[in-house]
Structure formats: structure tokens, C-alpha cells
Scaffold this motif. Structure first.
Motif, short mmCIF file in Angstrom:
data_model
loop_
_atom_site.label_atom_id
_atom_site.label_comp_id
_atom_site.label_asym_id
_atom_site.label_seq_id
_atom_site.Cartn_x
_atom_site.Cartn_y
_atom_site.Cartn_z
N GLU A 53 -24.77 -81.05 -28.83
CA GLU A 53 -26.18 -80.94 -28.46
C GLU A 53 -27.06 -80.80 -29.70
O GLU A 53 -28.10 -81.46 -29.80
N ARG A 54 -26.66 -79.95 -30.64
CA ARG A 54 -27.44 -79.76 -31.87
C ARG A 54 -27.49 -81.03 -32.71
O ARG A 54 -28.49 -81.28 -33.39
N GLN A 55 -26.42 -81.82 -32.68
CA GLN A 55 -26.37 -83.06 -33.46
C GLN A 55 -26.98 -84.24 -32.69
O GLN A 55 -26.96 -85.37 -33.18
N GLU A 56 -27.50 -83.97 -31.49
CA GLU A 56 -28.09 -84.99 -30.62
C GLU A 56 -27.09 -86.08 -30.27
O GLU A 56 -27.39 -87.28 -30.29
N LEU A 57 -25.87 -85.64 -29.95
CA LEU A 57 -24.81 -86.54 -29.51
C LEU A 57 -24.52 -86.27 -28.06
O LEU A 57 -24.69 -85.16 -27.57
N GLU A 58 -24.07 -87.29 -27.36
CA GLU A 58 -23.67 -87.10 -25.97
C GLU A 58 -22.19 -86.79 -25.93
O GLU A 58 -21.36 -87.60 -26.34
N PHE A 59 -21.85 -85.59 -25.49
CA PHE A 59 -20.47 -85.11 -25.38
C PHE A 59 -19.88 -85.74 -24.12
O PHE A 59 -20.32 -85.45 -23.01
#
Length: 113
Positions: A40-46
Motif C-alpha cells: 500500500e505504501r509503495q502504491e502497489l496492488e497486493f
């Protein structure tokens, strides 16, 4: 009720195995939560909302002592079309680091102009 030594050893073994599974589950849940927040902090979709145990190994800690290290695998995406594999390293029950491979970066729409 007359317990024999064999019965006592069997019960003890079952309790120890259950405790080890319980601890492993807790460590996995901690790795999952930290990995989710990191993405979330890296703006990635987990993706798949899960981490899977890839392997157990013995690695040195910051003091040079060998410790059991769990390496969890997870997948993420930046664009929604490409899947990337990352790894979460957990030692002594604490997440030590998260590694991501080189991946495509897509800036948010407000940064395009």
C-alpha cells in the motif's frame, strides 16, 4: 485413570506440534499484514491477498548468530496487467526485509502533466 509414560509422551508430542503450528500461523499472519501495508505504501496492488512459505533457511542475524529464516513469496502488480513476485523475509518472528524485483512504475494520473 492410569497414565503410562508412553501416553504422556504422546500427549506431549501432540501439544508441542500444535504449538509449533500455532506459532507458524501467527508468523505467517504477521508477514501477511506487513507485506500488505508495504505494498500500500509503495502504491502497489497486493495480489491474491496471501503470502506463501517458499522455504526455511538458516541465515545470520545482525549479531552473526544463525537463526531460522522463513521466506514468504507474494505477487503484486503496478499496472494491473503484469504480475511480479516479491519475497518477505522473517527471522525470529519479525519481518526483516521485503524484496521486490525491478518492475514497471506508473505515476499517478495527477503527475502525468
Amino acid at each position: 485413570m492410569n497414565l503410562q509414560l508412553q501416553d504422556l509422551l504422546l500427549v506431549t508430542a501432540v501439544v508441542v506440534i500444535a504449538a509449533l503450528f500455532w506459532r507458524a500461523h501467527g508468523i505467517r499472519e504477521r508477514a501477511l499484514a506487513v507485506t500488505r501495508r508495504y505494498c500500500e505504501r509503495q502504491e502497489l496492488e497486493f495480489l491474491d491477498d496471501t503470502v506463501g512459505l517458499e522455504r526455511l533457511t538458516l541465515d545470520k542475524d545482525r549479531h552473526g548468530k544463525r537463526r531460522l529464516t522463513r521466506i514468504y513469496h507474494f505477487e503484486f502488480t503496478v499496472t494491473g496487467g503484469e504480475r511480479y513476485s516479491g519475497r518477505t523475509y522473517v527471522q525470529s518472528g519479525m519481518v526483516q526485509r521485503i524484496e521486490l524485483p525491478p518492475h514497471r512504475y506508473t505515476p499517478p494520473p495527477e503527475q502525468l502533466h
